[in-house]
Scaffold this motif. Structure first.
Motif: not given
Length: 158
Positions: A81-85, A89-93, A73-77
């Motif tokens: 990462e350069s346009t939506n940090v 954060y999700f990758r790190h989690f 819900n907070l990102t688009k396909e």
């Protein structure tokens, strides 16, 4: 004594995710999503346990499900990462989750998934903090607070 970078940690790994105010903005977006989403998810697992404390081992699956929902819900396909940090954060989690589970499965030890200061030497000092101190927190998370000389001394001697 200031902190400049925080990140997601778990198991063997720590990830430098960003400045405290950036991570705070990420959780503010999750909070807004929670407020506008009628569902039966236990949002406290993310908005309290992950944000302020640590993810308990028995809560990993439910926390992952909520974070999956947030990512959808907070990102688009087509985001990068350069346009939506938030993607980072999700990758790190999710990487912290994998590392925590791997460490547990390999050595029977759970090093919790949490947000922490990742600058050295603060990370080393913070790793000494007992989980009970996280459980008893009131106010803002430790990763948003400034260290006092007394606290650095106390944690250094644990």
């Amino acid at each position: 004594m200031g902190k400049s970078m925080v990140g997601f940690c778990g198991g063997y790994d720590m990830y430098i995710s960003g400045k405290p105010y950036e991570i705070q903005a990420f959780f503010e977006a999750i909070k807004q999503l929670a407020l506008t989403t009628p569902n039966d998810m236990d949002w406290s697992l993310v908005l309290d346990r992950l944000y302020m404390r640590y993810v308990r081992f028995e809560d990993i699956d439910k926390t992952k499900q909520i974070m999956d929902y947030c990512k959808i819900n907070l990102t688009k396909e087509e985001d990068e990462e350069s346009t939506n940090v938030f993607l980072m954060y999700f990758r790190h989690f999710f990487s912290s989750v994998s590392s925590a589970i791997s460490l547990y499965e390999t050595f029977g030890q759970y090093r919790p998934i949490k947000i922490s200061v990742v600058d050295l030497p603060w990370y080393i000092i913070e790793e000494k903090r007992p989980l009970e101190e996280y459980d008893q927190l009131d106010g803002e998370p430790l990763w948003l607070r400034e260290y006092t000389e007394e606290e650095v001394e106390r944690l250094s001697n644990l």
